[in-house]
Motif scaffolding. Structure first.
Motif, PDB file in Angstrom:
ATOM      1  N   GLY A   1     -16.682  27.809  38.867  1.00  0.00           N
ATOM      2  CA  GLY A   1     -17.917  27.361  38.234  1.00  0.00           C
ATOM      3  C   GLY A   1     -17.656  26.196  37.310  1.00  0.00           C
ATOM      4  O   GLY A   1     -16.515  25.767  37.100  1.00  0.00           O
ATOM      5  N   LEU A   2     -18.741  25.683  36.766  1.00  0.00           N
ATOM      6  CA  LEU A   2     -18.692  24.564  35.837  1.00  0.00           C
ATOM      7  C   LEU A   2     -19.458  24.916  34.575  1.00  0.00           C
ATOM      8  O   LEU A   2     -20.445  25.660  34.621  1.00  0.00           O
ATOM      9  CB  LEU A   2     -19.349  23.315  36.449  1.00  0.00           C
ATOM     10  CG  LEU A   2     -18.761  22.732  37.706  1.00  0.00           C
ATOM     11  CD1 LEU A   2     -19.641  21.607  38.231  1.00  0.00           C
ATOM     12  CD2 LEU A   2     -17.349  22.216  37.452  1.00  0.00           C
ATOM     13  N   SER A   3     -19.022  24.354  33.456  1.00  0.00           N
ATOM     14  CA  SER A   3     -19.789  24.381  32.227  1.00  0.00           C
ATOM     15  C   SER A   3     -19.707  22.981  31.633  1.00  0.00           C
ATOM     16  O   SER A   3     -18.826  22.193  31.996  1.00  0.00           O
ATOM     17  CB  SER A   3     -19.246  25.430  31.246  1.00  0.00           C
ATOM     18  OG  SER A   3     -17.925  25.115  30.860  1.00  0.00           O
ATOM     19  N   ALA A   4     -20.638  22.662  30.758  1.00  0.00           N
ATOM     20  CA  ALA A   4     -20.666  21.324  30.177  1.00  0.00           C
ATOM     21  C   ALA A   4     -20.967  21.388  28.687  1.00  0.00           C
ATOM     22  O   ALA A   4     -21.656  22.295  28.217  1.00  0.00           O
ATOM     23  CB  ALA A   4     -21.718  20.462  30.869  1.00  0.00           C
ATOM     24  N   VAL A   5     -20.441  20.408  27.969  1.00  0.00           N
ATOM     25  CA  VAL A   5     -20.753  20.203  26.556  1.00  0.00           C
ATOM     26  C   VAL A   5     -21.216  18.761  26.426  1.00  0.00           C
ATOM     27  O   VAL A   5     -20.528  17.834  26.873  1.00  0.00           O
ATOM     28  CB  VAL A   5     -19.527  20.442  25.646  1.00  0.00           C
ATOM     29  CG1 VAL A   5     -19.873  20.110  24.203  1.00  0.00           C
ATOM     30  CG2 VAL A   5     -19.025  21.870  25.779  1.00  0.00           C
ATOM     31  N   LEU A   6     -22.398  18.575  25.855  1.00  0.00           N
ATOM     32  CA  LEU A   6     -22.922  17.245  25.550  1.00  0.00           C
ATOM     33  C   LEU A   6     -22.857  17.054  24.048  1.00  0.00           C
ATOM     34  O   LEU A   6     -23.427  17.844  23.298  1.00  0.00           O
ATOM     35  CB  LEU A   6     -24.379  17.113  26.008  1.00  0.00           C
ATOM     36  CG  LEU A   6     -24.613  17.119  27.508  1.00  0.00           C
ATOM     37  CD1 LEU A   6     -26.082  17.385  27.803  1.00  0.00           C
ATOM     38  CD2 LEU A   6     -24.174  15.809  28.120  1.00  0.00           C
ATOM     39  N   ASP A   7     -22.138  16.034  23.610  1.00  0.00           N
ATOM     40  CA  ASP A   7     -21.995  15.762  22.184  1.00  0.00           C
ATOM     41  C   ASP A   7     -22.627  14.400  21.898  1.00  0.00           C
ATOM     42  O   ASP A   7     -22.174  13.375  22.403  1.00  0.00           O
ATOM     43  CB  ASP A   7     -20.519  15.763  21.783  1.00  0.00           C
ATOM     44  CG  ASP A   7     -20.316  15.870  20.281  1.00  0.00           C
ATOM     45  OD1 ASP A   7     -21.300  15.752  19.520  1.00  0.00           O
ATOM     46  OD2 ASP A   7     -19.164  16.059  19.867  1.00  0.00           O
TER      47      ASP A   7
ATOM     48  N   VAL B   1     -23.190   9.406  23.966  1.00  0.00           N
ATOM     49  CA  VAL B   1     -23.272  10.750  24.528  1.00  0.00           C
ATOM     50  C   VAL B   1     -21.942  11.002  25.227  1.00  0.00           C
ATOM     51  O   VAL B   1     -21.583  10.289  26.164  1.00  0.00           O
ATOM     52  CB  VAL B   1     -24.428  10.909  25.533  1.00  0.00           C
ATOM     53  CG1 VAL B   1     -24.405  12.299  26.164  1.00  0.00           C
ATOM     54  CG2 VAL B   1     -25.767  10.635  24.874  1.00  0.00           C
ATOM     55  N   GLN B   2     -21.206  11.967  24.729  1.00  0.00           N
ATOM     56  CA  GLN B   2     -19.933  12.375  25.324  1.00  0.00           C
ATOM     57  C   GLN B   2     -20.197  13.657  26.110  1.00  0.00           C
ATOM     58  O   GLN B   2     -20.782  14.601  25.578  1.00  0.00           O
ATOM     59  CB  GLN B   2     -18.909  12.642  24.219  1.00  0.00           C
ATOM     60  CG  GLN B   2     -17.672  13.400  24.641  1.00  0.00           C
ATOM     61  CD  GLN B   2     -16.751  12.589  25.512  1.00  0.00           C
ATOM     62  OE1 GLN B   2     -16.590  11.398  25.298  1.00  0.00           O
ATOM     63  NE2 GLN B   2     -16.152  13.221  26.492  1.00  0.00           N
ATOM     64  N   CYS B   3     -19.815  13.681  27.375  1.00  0.00           N
ATOM     65  CA  CYS B   3     -19.983  14.887  28.184  1.00  0.00           C
ATOM     66  C   CYS B   3     -18.626  15.380  28.647  1.00  0.00           C
ATOM     67  O   CYS B   3     -17.839  14.622  29.208  1.00  0.00           O
ATOM     68  CB  CYS B   3     -20.875  14.597  29.397  1.00  0.00           C
ATOM     69  SG  CYS B   3     -21.175  16.060  30.412  1.00  0.00           S
ATOM     70  N   SER B   4     -18.353  16.643  28.386  1.00  0.00           N
ATOM     71  CA  SER B   4     -17.140  17.297  28.872  1.00  0.00           C
ATOM     72  C   SER B   4     -17.565  18.348  29.895  1.00  0.00           C
ATOM     73  O   SER B   4     -18.412  19.194  29.597  1.00  0.00           O
ATOM     74  CB  SER B   4     -16.401  17.984  27.724  1.00  0.00           C
ATOM     75  OG  SER B   4     -16.033  17.044  26.746  1.00  0.00           O
ATOM     76  N   VAL B   5     -17.004  18.263  31.087  1.00  0.00           N
ATOM     77  CA  VAL B   5     -17.300  19.237  32.138  1.00  0.00           C
ATOM     78  C   VAL B   5     -16.038  20.041  32.398  1.00  0.00           C
ATOM     79  O   VAL B   5     -14.962  19.480  32.614  1.00  0.00           O
ATOM     80  CB  VAL B   5     -17.774  18.543  33.435  1.00  0.00           C
ATOM     81  CG1 VAL B   5     -17.898  19.534  34.579  1.00  0.00           C
ATOM     82  CG2 VAL B   5     -19.114  17.848  33.191  1.00  0.00           C
TER      83      VAL B   5
END
Length: 149
Positions: free
Chosen positions: A93-99, A79-83
């Motif tokens: 603010g923040l956003s995230a992508v879970l790959d 699980v790769q998470c980019s914040v």
């Protein structure tokens, strides 16, 4: 009925250019603005810590979903998470992508497991409606379900 399972405690001094320490002492890190924004090398930042926590927590949710379904995750599952930190007007603010790469399941099963994990992961539950979180499988966006929230 809500049942508290665990509480983590940490403290910070000096903001983004300071230091963080957990009550256990396991986390004891210098903090900095991200290097790309003028910060120093060899220091972490809140976004990096959030990404690590979210990736780990989401992977655990996948393990729970697999176990409930009588399956086992491949040990190489990732699980790769980019914040992303962004600015909108005066606010940040923040956003995230879970790959997710489950390695050993077909596409339909993988999509189902990722969606289920997103429903139970504490980070996903805590951020739902508060920040944009994009789910991906091997780089491809997970199609939203019509009744998904």
């Amino acid at each position: 009925m809500k049942k508290n399972l665990y509480t983590a405690d940490a403290s910070a001094v000096g903001g983004r250019s300071g230091h963080v320490r957990s009550a256990t002492g396991i986390i004891d890190l210098d903090m900095s603005v991200p290097e790309g924004l003028g910060g120093k090398k060899n220091a972490t930042n809140p976004e990096e810590l959030f990404a690590a926590g979210y990736a780990s927590c989401f992977q655990q949710a996948l393990l729970v979903i697999a176990q409930k379904g009588g399956d086992r995750l491949d040990p190489e599952t990732t699980v790769q998470c980019s914040v992303t930190l962004f600015q909108e007007g005066e606010a940040y603010g923040l956003s995230a992508v879970l790959d997710v790469d489950l390695k050993s399941f077909d596409q339909a099963k993988t999509l189902d497991m990722v969606r289920q994990a997103h429903q139970i992961c504490p980070y996903s539950v805590g951020t739902r409606g508060n920040m944009e979180v994009e789910l991906r499988v091997k780089g491809e966006a997970v199609p939203a379900l019509a009744d998904s929230k």
